[in-house]
Write a protein that holds these residues in place. Structure first.
Motif, PDB file in Angstrom:
ATOM      1  N   ALA A  34      50.250  52.858  47.730  1.00  0.00           N
ATOM      2  CA  ALA A  34      49.128  53.785  47.926  1.00  0.00           C
ATOM      3  C   ALA A  34      48.178  53.773  46.728  1.00  0.00           C
ATOM      4  O   ALA A  34      47.009  54.138  46.852  1.00  0.00           O
ATOM      5  N   PHE A  35      48.686  53.340  45.570  1.00  0.00           N
ATOM      6  CA  PHE A  35      47.859  53.303  44.363  1.00  0.00           C
ATOM      7  C   PHE A  35      47.046  52.015  44.342  1.00  0.00           C
ATOM      8  O   PHE A  35      47.504  50.962  44.782  1.00  0.00           O
ATOM      9  N   SER A  36      45.827  52.103  43.819  1.00  0.00           N
ATOM     10  CA  SER A  36      44.958  50.940  43.743  1.00  0.00           C
ATOM     11  C   SER A  36      44.074  51.065  42.508  1.00  0.00           C
ATOM     12  O   SER A  36      44.076  52.093  41.819  1.00  0.00           O
ATOM     13  N   VAL A  37      43.300  50.008  42.240  1.00  0.00           N
ATOM     14  CA  VAL A  37      42.371  50.052  41.118  1.00  0.00           C
ATOM     15  C   VAL A  37      41.355  51.163  41.328  1.00  0.00           C
ATOM     16  O   VAL A  37      40.963  51.861  40.386  1.00  0.00           O
ATOM     17  N   GLU A  38      40.920  51.347  42.568  1.00  0.00           N
ATOM     18  CA  GLU A  38      39.946  52.388  42.871  1.00  0.00           C
ATOM     19  C   GLU A  38      40.570  53.779  42.893  1.00  0.00           C
ATOM     20  O   GLU A  38      39.882  54.772  42.671  1.00  0.00           O
ATOM     21  N   ARG A  39      41.880  53.857  43.149  1.00  0.00           N
ATOM     22  CA  ARG A  39      42.574  55.149  43.193  1.00  0.00           C
ATOM     23  C   ARG A  39      43.852  55.061  42.362  1.00  0.00           C
ATOM     24  O   ARG A  39      44.960  55.025  42.902  1.00  0.00           O
ATOM     25  N   PRO A  40      43.721  55.033  41.034  1.00  0.00           N
ATOM     26  CA  PRO A  40      44.908  54.888  40.185  1.00  0.00           C
ATOM     27  C   PRO A  40      45.697  56.183  40.020  1.00  0.00           C
ATOM     28  O   PRO A  40      46.845  56.161  39.585  1.00  0.00           O
ATOM     29  N   ASN A 124      43.513  40.107  42.439  1.00  0.00           N
ATOM     30  CA  ASN A 124      44.623  41.008  42.758  1.00  0.00           C
ATOM     31  C   ASN A 124      44.424  41.761  44.072  1.00  0.00           C
ATOM     32  O   ASN A 124      45.178  42.680  44.391  1.00  0.00           O
ATOM     33  N   GLY A 125      43.390  41.373  44.814  1.00  0.00           N
ATOM     34  CA  GLY A 125      43.094  42.047  46.065  1.00  0.00           C
ATOM     35  C   GLY A 125      41.891  42.946  45.981  1.00  0.00           C
ATOM     36  O   GLY A 125      41.250  43.243  46.998  1.00  0.00           O
ATOM     37  N   GLU A 126      41.572  43.399  44.756  1.00  0.00           N
ATOM     38  CA  GLU A 126      40.423  44.279  44.563  1.00  0.00           C
ATOM     39  C   GLU A 126      39.552  43.873  43.381  1.00  0.00           C
ATOM     40  O   GLU A 126      38.375  44.230  43.320  1.00  0.00           O
ATOM     41  N   SER A 127      40.121  43.138  42.439  1.00  0.00           N
ATOM     42  CA  SER A 127      39.383  42.717  41.254  1.00  0.00           C
ATOM     43  C   SER A 127      40.154  41.602  40.560  1.00  0.00           C
ATOM     44  O   SER A 127      41.317  41.349  40.886  1.00  0.00           O
ATOM     45  N   PRO A 128      39.532  40.915  39.590  1.00  0.00           N
ATOM     46  CA  PRO A 128      40.277  39.892  38.845  1.00  0.00           C
ATOM     47  C   PRO A 128      41.259  40.539  37.873  1.00  0.00           C
ATOM     48  O   PRO A 128      40.999  41.616  37.328  1.00  0.00           O
ATOM     49  N   PRO A 150      42.835  44.427  34.216  1.00  0.00           N
ATOM     50  CA  PRO A 150      41.935  44.251  35.361  1.00  0.00           C
ATOM     51  C   PRO A 150      40.508  44.134  34.832  1.00  0.00           C
ATOM     52  O   PRO A 150      40.137  44.781  33.852  1.00  0.00           O
ATOM     53  N   LEU A 151      39.696  43.314  35.457  1.00  0.00           N
ATOM     54  CA  LEU A 151      38.319  43.091  35.023  1.00  0.00           C
ATOM     55  C   LEU A 151      37.344  43.682  36.033  1.00  0.00           C
ATOM     56  O   LEU A 151      37.630  43.731  37.229  1.00  0.00           O
ATOM     57  N   ASP A 152      36.197  44.088  35.541  1.00  0.00           N
ATOM     58  CA  ASP A 152      35.196  44.691  36.411  1.00  0.00           C
ATOM     59  C   ASP A 152      34.690  43.667  37.425  1.00  0.00           C
ATOM     60  O   ASP A 152      34.338  42.541  37.063  1.00  0.00           O
ATOM     61  N   LEU A 153      34.650  44.061  38.678  1.00  0.00           N
ATOM     62  CA  LEU A 153      34.268  43.140  39.743  1.00  0.00           C
ATOM     63  C   LEU A 153      32.815  42.693  39.624  1.00  0.00           C
ATOM     64  O   LEU A 153      32.501  41.522  39.873  1.00  0.00           O
ATOM     65  N   LEU A 154      31.928  43.600  39.238  1.00  0.00           N
ATOM     66  CA  LEU A 154      30.505  43.312  39.259  1.00  0.00           C
ATOM     67  C   LEU A 154      29.954  42.868  37.909  1.00  0.00           C
ATOM     68  O   LEU A 154      29.009  42.092  37.845  1.00  0.00           O
ATOM     69  N   ARG A 155      30.537  43.335  36.817  1.00  0.00           N
ATOM     70  CA  ARG A 155      29.985  43.057  35.495  1.00  0.00           C
ATOM     71  C   ARG A 155      30.635  41.870  34.810  1.00  0.00           C
ATOM     72  O   ARG A 155      29.993  41.187  34.018  1.00  0.00           O
ATOM     73  N   SER A 156      31.907  41.624  35.079  1.00  0.00           N
ATOM     74  CA  SER A 156      32.589  40.530  34.391  1.00  0.00           C
ATOM     75  C   SER A 156      32.199  39.184  34.995  1.00  0.00           C
ATOM     76  O   SER A 156      31.873  39.085  36.181  1.00  0.00           O
ATOM     77  N   ALA A 157      32.229  38.144  34.156  1.00  0.00           N
ATOM     78  CA  ALA A 157      31.934  36.799  34.652  1.00  0.00           C
ATOM     79  C   ALA A 157      32.956  36.388  35.697  1.00  0.00           C
ATOM     80  O   ALA A 157      32.626  35.762  36.712  1.00  0.00           O
ATOM     81  N   GLU A 170      38.055  37.734  54.052  1.00  0.00           N
ATOM     82  CA  GLU A 170      39.337  37.973  53.412  1.00  0.00           C
ATOM     83  C   GLU A 170      39.229  38.940  52.239  1.00  0.00           C
ATOM     84  O   GLU A 170      40.235  39.256  51.610  1.00  0.00           O
ATOM     85  N   SER A 171      38.014  39.396  51.940  1.00  0.00           N
ATOM     86  CA  SER A 171      37.801  40.249  50.768  1.00  0.00           C
ATOM     87  C   SER A 171      36.877  41.407  51.131  1.00  0.00           C
ATOM     88  O   SER A 171      35.673  41.358  50.831  1.00  0.00           O
ATOM     89  N   PRO A 172      37.393  42.446  51.782  1.00  0.00           N
ATOM     90  CA  PRO A 172      36.549  43.565  52.190  1.00  0.00           C
ATOM     91  C   PRO A 172      35.807  44.222  51.030  1.00  0.00           C
ATOM     92  O   PRO A 172      34.665  44.658  51.196  1.00  0.00           O
ATOM     93  N   VAL A 173      36.461  44.292  49.863  1.00  0.00           N
ATOM     94  CA  VAL A 173      35.818  44.911  48.698  1.00  0.00           C
ATOM     95  C   VAL A 173      34.569  44.136  48.314  1.00  0.00           C
ATOM     96  O   VAL A 173      33.500  44.710  48.077  1.00  0.00           O
ATOM     97  N   VAL A 174      34.684  42.809  48.246  1.00  0.00           N
ATOM     98  CA  VAL A 174      33.545  41.958  47.898  1.00  0.00           C
ATOM     99  C   VAL A 174      32.477  42.028  48.976  1.00  0.00           C
ATOM    100  O   VAL A 174      31.277  42.148  48.692  1.00  0.00           O
TER     101      VAL A 174
END
Length: 258
Positions: A34-40, A124-128, A150-157, A170-174
């Motif tokens: 139930a825990f995720s990067v968006e809901r830690p 990792n399913g939600e971010s690098p 974990p790295l930021d999805l939008l700001r990190s290279a 395959e990547s709903p978040v993206v």
């Protein structure tokens, strides 16, 4: 049938006495998932609602998971987070990834050729997530990234690399981020055109270049070099980008990419 064994034609079923234990494991796994990067952080009420179990059941499982260091409880906020034992398990899982072993000599070569720290990240399913970091120790300034970060999805290279090359289906978040941001779509087009991405902004004066690593036709990792904004600029950056793309290409070929 007595003893928890059911008769069937030609033999017997597996014992059914382990069913409660299986259910216990399944419920515990469901709570951890139930825990995720968006809901830690989650409250007991959120766990109860998300998992469709009673409050008493959620509390009982949470207490057992805390005893095993798989969950932590913050009294000040009355929220649960994943516990320290998860980090140890994550490290073991990362070490077993085939890409880590395959990439080791390429990371070493990239570090030596560029005189910069090299980093390998996977999705990792939600971010690098960083799975290996090889520090450059030859310069006056030593940069490193903690494995497991974990790295930021939008700001990190690295995040931008995955945004550019992960299949949206395959990547709903993206896919969601690409729908919402015309700026991100422009960045993705540039990454696909150049073959590498750059972090933005340059947090703490650190510049990062990242390129995709493919296994057959699927992106499986992002290979990156990082250095200070001063050291990794101008002609040095151009040369580092060329070396990065070359090493990432050779690693991809070793993994069966065309």
């Amino acid at each position: 049938m007595a003893g928890g064994v059911n008769a069937v034609a030609g033999g017997v079923d597996e014992p059914t006495g382990d069913a409660p234990a299986i259910q216990t494991v399944q419920r515990a796994a469901t709570i951890l998932q139930a825990f995720s990067v968006e809901r830690p952080r989650l409250t007991l009420a959120e766990l109860t609602a998300d998992l469709h179990i009673s409050r008493a059941t959620a509390h009982r499982y949470a207490r057992a998971l805390r005893a095993a260091n798989l969950l932590r409880f913050d009294v000040a906020t009355a929220t649960y987070t994943l516990g320290p034992q998860i980090l140890a398990m994550e490290a073991a899982a990362r070490a077993a990834l085939p890409i880590v072993t395959a990439a080791e000599p390429y990371l070493d070569r990239l570090t030596r050729v560029t005189n910069q720290t090299s980093v390998l990240s996977v999705w990792n399913g939600e971010s690098p997530t960083v799975v290996r970091c090889m520090d450059n120790t030859s310069g006056d300034v030593r940069l490193s990234v903690r494995t497991g970060s974990p790295l930021d999805l939008l700001r990190s290279a690295q995040g931008r690399v995955f945004c550019a090359f992960l299949p949206p289906a395959e990547s709903p978040v993206v896919a969601r981020q690409l729908r919402l941001s015309a700026g991100l779509r422009a960045v993705v087009e540039q990454v696909r055109r150049d073959g590498f991405a750059v972090n933005s902004p340059e947090d703490f004066g650190v510049r990062v270049l990242a390129a995709p690593v493919f296994e057959r036709t699927q992106v499986v990792a992002a290979l990156a070099v990082l250095g200070t904004s001063t050291a990794l600029s101008g002609a040095v950056e151009v040369a580092a980008a060329d070396s990065l793309r070359q090493v990432a290409r050779e690693l991809s070929e070793g993994l069966g990419a065309g």
